[in-house]
Design an enzyme around this catalytic site. Structure first.
Site, PDB file in Angstrom:
ATOM      1  N   TYR A 123      -3.360  -1.112  10.527  1.00 57.04           N
ATOM      2  CA  TYR A 123      -3.269  -1.284   9.082  1.00 57.04           C
ATOM      3  C   TYR A 123      -1.944  -0.747   8.543  1.00 57.04           C
ATOM      4  CZ  TYR A 123      -4.424  -1.005   4.127  1.00 57.04           C
ATOM      5  OH  TYR A 123      -4.405  -1.147   2.758  1.00 57.04           O
ATOM      6  N   SER A 146       0.858  -1.180   0.000  1.00 56.06           N
ATOM      7  CA  SER A 146       0.000   0.000   0.000  1.00 56.06           C
ATOM      8  C   SER A 146       0.896   1.232   0.000  1.00 56.06           C
ATOM      9  CB  SER A 146      -0.884  -0.002   1.249  1.00 56.06           C
ATOM     10  OG  SER A 146      -1.502   1.245   1.469  1.00 56.06           O
TER      11      SER A 146
END
Length: 272
Positions: A159, A145
């Site tokens: 996360y 990401s």
């Protein structure tokens, strides 16, 4: 891997979003597809959609957080197509409970890490060992990401830290596998998916995978997209450089204290 024609590509979390879009891209390249996901009904829908496009596809339920499920996925791929050549570790979850790292329930870290980190590790170890034994050109692609490089989502330390771990593990994987196994870190920015549903402005999924696919075929380690991410990445690098330039500037012989150099020298001495 500059061609996926005839290759068998296994995609975790492949029934929706980025994973499904990648499945279409690999199908266009002539690959045979194995789609895996926790929701068997969505997997079946994805397989039917891919077959309707003229691609060879099969699918099975798999919870990547469970090592046994990933072993079963590998068995399914080999029993269905006689081989597997590419693993796309795409399965991932977002953080549902947000808040300060000072107070966030550790159960949220367990849930996110179980899939985003351990799920990826299960795929790496199960498929990677088989790729090594198979001895033919293969690839492992891990989906990180923009959060692998900087905190992009406020209040999401579980996360963000999981995606930082994906970066570190993928870098180490690239050093550990034989040369015939390609390794890439795919780093989506703000892309439309179930994880971003309800938030405006996300890049359309098929546009995103169209940007990434040529990078995978070219064998690049970093597969990137959203240009503005460099603004945040530069901020981190600039702060690091300023700190080193001020308190630990380079000097002749400073490699004496470089851990990679020290370990390499020690290993060389041990082989004598």
């Amino acid at each position: 891997m500059d061609s996926f024609d005839g290759k068998v590509v296994v995609i975790t979390g492949g029934a929706t979003g980025i994973g499904f879009s990648f499945a279409k891209r690999f199908g266009e390249e002539g690959a045979r597809l194995v789609i895996a996901g926790r929701r068997k009904d969505r997997v079946d829908e994805a397989v039917a959609a891919l077959e309707a496009l003229g691609y060879q596809a099969a699918g099975t339920a798999c919870d990547v957080a469970k090592r046994g499920d990933v072993e079963a996925l590998a068995d399914f791929a080999w029993s269905t197509f006689g081989q597997a050549d590419v693993l796309l570790n795409n399965a991932g979850v977002s953080q549902t409970a947000r808040g300060s790292i000072l107070t966030l329930d550790l159960g949220e870290y367990d849930r996110v890490y179980g899939i985003n980190i351990y799920g990826m590790l299960h795929g790496i170890q199960v498929f990677g060992s088989r790729f090594v034994e198979q001895g033919t050109p293969a690839a492992i692609y891990n989906v990180g990401s923009e959060n692998s490089f900087f905190p992009a989502v406020p209040g999401s330390s579980a996360y963000i830290s999981s995606k930082h771990a994906v970066l570190a593990i993928t870098e180490q994987l690239a050093e550990d596998v034989p040369d015939f196994i390609d390794v890439s870190l795919i780093t989506p920015g703000w892309v439309a998916s179930e994880m971003t549903d309800g938030f405006p402005g996300a890049m359309e999924t098929d546009r995103y995978t169209a940007i990434v696919m040529p990078q995978l075929k070219a064998g690049h380690f970093f597969a990137v997209s959203h240009a503005y991410n460099m603004v945040h990445i530069d901020k981190r690098h600039d702060a690091l450089r300023a700190a080193f330039d001020t308190y630990a500037p380079r000097y002749d012989g400073d490699d004496e204290f470089d851990v990679r150099t020290a370990i390499a020298r020690a290993m060389a001495r041990a082989k004598r």
